[in-house]
Design an enzyme around this catalytic site. Structure first.
Site, short mmCIF file in Angstrom:
data_model
loop_
_atom_site.label_atom_id
_atom_site.label_comp_id
_atom_site.label_asym_id
_atom_site.label_seq_id
_atom_site.Cartn_x
_atom_site.Cartn_y
_atom_site.Cartn_z
N SER A 186 0.83 -1.20 0.00
CA SER A 186 0.00 0.00 0.00
C SER A 186 0.87 1.26 0.00
O SER A 186 1.66 1.45 -0.92
CB SER A 186 -0.96 -0.05 1.20
OG SER A 186 -1.94 0.94 1.11
N ASP A 234 -10.03 -3.87 -4.92
CA ASP A 234 -9.13 -2.87 -4.36
C ASP A 234 -9.14 -1.63 -5.24
O ASP A 234 -8.93 -1.73 -6.46
CB ASP A 234 -7.70 -3.46 -4.28
CG ASP A 234 -6.67 -2.50 -3.71
OD1 ASP A 234 -7.05 -1.41 -3.25
OD2 ASP A 234 -5.48 -2.85 -3.73
N HIS A 276 -7.99 -4.89 -0.55
CA HIS A 276 -6.88 -4.08 -0.09
C HIS A 276 -6.61 -4.32 1.40
O HIS A 276 -7.52 -4.33 2.22
CB HIS A 276 -7.18 -2.59 -0.31
CG HIS A 276 -5.99 -1.72 -0.06
ND1 HIS A 276 -5.03 -1.52 -1.03
CD2 HIS A 276 -5.55 -1.06 1.04
CE1 HIS A 276 -4.07 -0.75 -0.54
NE2 HIS A 276 -4.37 -0.46 0.72
#
Length: 352
Positions: free
Chosen positions: A138, A292, A322
């Site tokens: 991320s 995501d 995610h």
């Protein structure tokens, strides 16, 4: 819950979010030697396998996720232990400074400085200087990509062996790519929160979030310039079949652009780096998840890397969302897709 607490004046959303994500210090690991250190004044946690090795080990610099706002060494303790044990590698987890207290480029600078320190003192950890990998998920994937680009042209340091980008966020020009609409309400990262985090990192606040979501923060000529890299046209058609309703950007607002123009800097948005940099990048592993909002950032970067002759290994979790990797062995349970994703990272490392 964080919004409710903020409205009642008890604490901010960010304070509450950090509390629930803080993780906890684990006990001794029988297979790892773990120590907390500082690399160039940046806190790090070093994981070294206890088993004897025939030669030098690979070294992994790990940057945690959390929107540049959340996350800590403890939050990613289980993930880093797993990677170190299963790949028999030395892992360095970096505790970079968090937004909004520390705005861009603080996190990037911490990650870069910790990486350079490690590479300059690599013999202390029994690591092969030709086998150093940057890795992150991320926001950490964003930082890994930025560090990798910065080091690509350095002749005074060993070249990175690879970069591992786990559902990375790589641009803030277009929050209307197909994955942003398909997954706008899918946990753990909603579309609005992605813009919120990017603005917190950039400016230390979330002002103009609506304008950024609508796309009025980028001048038309700049949008046209970057369209060759940031465009739904570069995303395979099979990823557009699930309810895509693209929005046209609203009218450009110059005052908003003045507050967010650093979104066009590659150290913040690595997808915007010039080809001259991209073609120097090391072998790359990219993990994306179908559910995501950041899926398309990974797909667009995959295409850019391949177009520039960089070898890419791509792993797509059709049933992933995610943040799924960070939930490995979370409160005693794991998502099977997250375990597959984490094992795909380990298998890539073993192949190097």
């Amino acid at each position: 819950q964080g919004k409710i607490l903020e409205k009642t004046g008890l604490c901010s959303q960010i304070t509450f979010g950090r509390y629930v994500r803080q993780g906890r210090k684990l006990g001794v690991d029988p297979k790892l030697f773990i120590q907390d250190l500082q690399f160039n004044k940046v806190p790090v946690r070093v994981y070294q396998p206890k088993a004897t090795s025939d030669g030098q080990r690979r070294g992994i610099i790990f940057f945690h996720g959390g929107g540049w706002v959340f996350g800590s060494l403890d939050t990613y303790e289980k993930v880093c232990r797993y990677i170190s044990r299963e790949s028999e590698s030395v892992v360095v987890s970096v505790q970079y400074r968090l937004a909004p207290e520390h705005k861009y480029p603080a996190a990037y600078e911490d990650c870069l400085n910790a990486t350079i320190h490690f590479m300059k003192n690599i013999e202390l950890y029994g690591v092969d200087p030709a086998n150093v990998i940057v890795c992150g998920d991320s926001a950490g994937g964003n930082l890994a990509a930025a560090v990798s680009q910065t080091l690509a042209g350095r002749s005074d340091l060993p070249k990175l062996r690879a970069q591992i980008l786990i559902y990375p966020g790589l641009q803030a020009l277009d929050f209307n790519l197909p994955s942003y609409h398909q997954n706008r309400g899918v946990p753990l990262l909603f579309r609005e929160r992605a813009a919120f985090f990017a603005l917190q990192y950039l400016n230390g606040d979330a002002l103009h979030m609506q304008e950024v979501l609508e796309g009025s923060h980028i001048p038309p000529d700049m949008r046209l310039k970057y369209r060759k890299w940031v465009s739904p046209d570069n995303i395979p058609e099979k990823f557009k079949v699930r309810g895509v309703k693209p929005l046209r950007p609203t009218d450009f607002i110059a005052e908003v652009y003045e507050t967010v123009k650093r979104f066009c800097e590659p150290n913040l948005c690595p997808l915007l780096a010039e080809d001259a940099i991209v073609h120097q990048l090391p072998e790359t592993f990219i993990l994306t998840c179908e559910y995501d909002v950041l899926r398309d950032d990974g797909l667009l970067y995959k295409k850019r890397l391949e177009d520039n002759g960089v070898q890419v290994t791509w792993y797509h979790l059709e049933d992933g969302f995610h943040g799924i990797i960070s939930l490995h062995d979370y409160c005693g349970f794991s998502f099977p897709a997250g375990k597959r994703g984490l094992d795909s990272v380990v298998n890539f490392l073993k192949s190097l």
